[in-house]
Design a protein around this motif. Structure first.
Motif, PDB file in Angstrom:
ATOM      1  N   ASP A 138      55.210  13.132  -9.045  1.00  0.00           N
ATOM      2  CA  ASP A 138      55.515  11.797  -9.596  1.00  0.00           C
ATOM      3  C   ASP A 138      57.013  11.511  -9.543  1.00  0.00           C
ATOM      4  O   ASP A 138      57.433  10.381  -9.303  1.00  0.00           O
ATOM      5  CB  ASP A 138      55.046  11.694 -11.057  1.00  0.00           C
ATOM      6  CG  ASP A 138      53.529  11.557 -11.164  1.00  0.00           C
ATOM      7  OD1 ASP A 138      52.873  11.329 -10.126  1.00  0.00           O
ATOM      8  OD2 ASP A 138      53.008  11.668 -12.291  1.00  0.00           O
ATOM      9  N   ASN A 139      57.820  12.534  -9.809  1.00  0.00           N
ATOM     10  CA  ASN A 139      59.271  12.319  -9.874  1.00  0.00           C
ATOM     11  C   ASN A 139      59.951  12.463  -8.512  1.00  0.00           C
ATOM     12  O   ASN A 139      61.150  12.224  -8.398  1.00  0.00           O
ATOM     13  CB  ASN A 139      59.899  13.280 -10.892  1.00  0.00           C
ATOM     14  CG  ASN A 139      59.538  12.881 -12.326  1.00  0.00           C
ATOM     15  OD1 ASN A 139      58.966  11.811 -12.544  1.00  0.00           O
ATOM     16  ND2 ASN A 139      59.850  13.713 -13.289  1.00  0.00           N
ATOM     17  N   ALA A 140      59.165  12.824  -7.494  1.00  0.00           N
ATOM     18  CA  ALA A 140      59.735  12.981  -6.145  1.00  0.00           C
ATOM     19  C   ALA A 140      60.325  11.670  -5.643  1.00  0.00           C
ATOM     20  O   ALA A 140      61.230  11.666  -4.807  1.00  0.00           O
ATOM     21  CB  ALA A 140      58.666  13.487  -5.182  1.00  0.00           C
ATOM     22  N   ARG A 141      59.841  10.538  -6.184  1.00  0.00           N
ATOM     23  CA  ARG A 141      60.348   9.238  -5.730  1.00  0.00           C
ATOM     24  C   ARG A 141      61.831   9.043  -6.049  1.00  0.00           C
ATOM     25  O   ARG A 141      62.487   8.208  -5.454  1.00  0.00           O
ATOM     26  CB  ARG A 141      59.508   8.098  -6.324  1.00  0.00           C
ATOM     27  CG  ARG A 141      59.650   7.894  -7.820  1.00  0.00           C
ATOM     28  CD  ARG A 141      58.601   6.870  -8.302  1.00  0.00           C
ATOM     29  NE  ARG A 141      58.853   6.342  -9.635  1.00  0.00           N
ATOM     30  CZ  ARG A 141      58.546   6.975 -10.763  1.00  0.00           C
ATOM     31  NH1 ARG A 141      57.984   8.189 -10.718  1.00  0.00           N
ATOM     32  NH2 ARG A 141      58.790   6.421 -11.928  1.00  0.00           N
ATOM     33  N   PHE A 142      62.324   9.813  -7.016  1.00  0.00           N
ATOM     34  CA  PHE A 142      63.746   9.705  -7.358  1.00  0.00           C
ATOM     35  C   PHE A 142      64.613  10.621  -6.477  1.00  0.00           C
ATOM     36  O   PHE A 142      65.836  10.603  -6.576  1.00  0.00           O
ATOM     37  CB  PHE A 142      63.973  10.072  -8.831  1.00  0.00           C
ATOM     38  CG  PHE A 142      63.275   9.139  -9.790  1.00  0.00           C
ATOM     39  CD1 PHE A 142      63.656   7.809  -9.894  1.00  0.00           C
ATOM     40  CD2 PHE A 142      62.229   9.587 -10.584  1.00  0.00           C
ATOM     41  CE1 PHE A 142      63.017   6.938 -10.767  1.00  0.00           C
ATOM     42  CE2 PHE A 142      61.578   8.722 -11.464  1.00  0.00           C
ATOM     43  CZ  PHE A 142      61.972   7.401 -11.552  1.00  0.00           C
ATOM     44  N   PHE A 143      63.978  11.434  -5.657  1.00  0.00           N
ATOM     45  CA  PHE A 143      64.707  12.399  -4.817  1.00  0.00           C
ATOM     46  C   PHE A 143      64.616  11.990  -3.352  1.00  0.00           C
ATOM     47  O   PHE A 143      63.680  11.293  -2.951  1.00  0.00           O
ATOM     48  CB  PHE A 143      64.129  13.808  -4.997  1.00  0.00           C
ATOM     49  CG  PHE A 143      64.425  14.404  -6.352  1.00  0.00           C
ATOM     50  CD1 PHE A 143      65.436  15.344  -6.514  1.00  0.00           C
ATOM     51  CD2 PHE A 143      63.713  13.999  -7.468  1.00  0.00           C
ATOM     52  CE1 PHE A 143      65.721  15.866  -7.769  1.00  0.00           C
ATOM     53  CE2 PHE A 143      63.994  14.520  -8.732  1.00  0.00           C
ATOM     54  CZ  PHE A 143      65.000  15.469  -8.871  1.00  0.00           C
TER      55      PHE A 143
END
Ligand code: GLP
Length: 271
Positions: free
Chosen positions: A164-169
């Protein structure tokens, strides 16, 4: 648990931001617990607008963030410290003494976590804790199976959370595997817990949090044990609630007589 369901995301965000504004108006030297994540972007935009408008000041507050990635230095663009600086602290030129996050690059993350917990206690505990929720029911980075008695510590991130947080990377960047996070008991110690969830992706987690059993399977369900918890939702995040009629009867369109008159730049009201 007070459940407030609003017809639009903007109204939910205004309600959540307004709670923080009112807390500081009543007690300018409050201790706030802050959260990161896409859900919080418009909350910080609203708070910046309110502060620039003179409705609220943060310079006497003390602010503790929930969590930080382990191994990520504070000035790294993916750190939560960087998020907080760019979305909030720097916009208001808040002095360093007013805010704190765990140091992700601390040589001994476990010791850093313990010291962070102690600093919160030294500050007198958290008056108002802002929270988002992960799609798997996590709060802070307390993943499913977190002890409901946990304190600030290092936690391994769930695969779903990392996805889910991969979008910020960036495409070539690896999402960290561990984080320092306030514990569930740390969060339950706050004098008021305010959780904001918007969007359909959170609907199942929200239903488990409010109507499911209190269980480490859904860490946010521990808020059922909180003495003063407010859950602020938009229609999409509320869509899996079985007792929806009841919440609407108690607080139609989220109204509990405390809706602040604030407008958020960039978020237009929907019918
Ligand atoms: C991260 C944070 C949580 C936050 C969650 C949801 O995992 N540690 O505090 O609630 O993301 O984020 P978003 O609002 O981007 O969905």
């Amino acid at each position: 648990m007070k459940v407030l369901i609003f017809r639009s995301r903007e109204r939910a965000v205004v309600r959540a931001a307004g709670e923080i504004v009112q807390q500081l108006q009543a007690r300018p030297a409050s201790v706030l617990g802050l959260a990161t994540g896409g859900t919080m972007d418009p909350v910080y935009a609203a708070l910046i607008a309110a502060a620039r408008d003179g409705q609220v000041a943060f310079d006497r507050a003390t602010m503790f963030n929930l969590d930080e990635y382990v191994g990520v230095p504070p000035d790294h663009p993916r750190s939560y410290e960087h998020y907080m600086r760019t979305h909030f602290f720097d916009a208001l030129n808040l002095p360093d003494r007013t805010w704190r996050l765990p140091r992700g690059d601390a040589p001994d993350p476990a010791a850093e976590a313990e010291a962070y917990e102690a600093r919160i206690a030294e500050a007198g505990g958290i008056d108002l804790q802002l929270l988002g929720i992960g799609a798997n029911g996590h709060i802070g980075f307390n993943e499913p199976s977190s002890s409901l008695s946990s304190r600030t510590r290092v936690k391994t991130l769930h695969r779903r959370t990392r996805d889910d947080n991969a979008r910020f990377f960036g495409p070539d960047e690896v999402v960290p595997t561990t984080a320092i996070t306030m514990g569930i008991a740390t969060i339950l110690d706050s004098r008021h817990a305010l959780l904001l969830a918007t969007g359909a992706a959170k609907a199942q987690a929200v239903a488990a949090m409010i109507e499911g059993p209190v269980s480490a399977r859904c860490p946010a369900s521990a808020l059922q044990l909180h003495r003063h918890a407010t859950v602020v939702l938009d229609e999409d995040a509320a869509q899996a609630l079985e007792l929806r009629d009841y919440y609407d009867t108690v607080h139609p369109d989220g109204e509990d007589g405390q809706m602040p008159a604030m407008r958020i730049p960039g978020l237009e009201p929907q019918a």
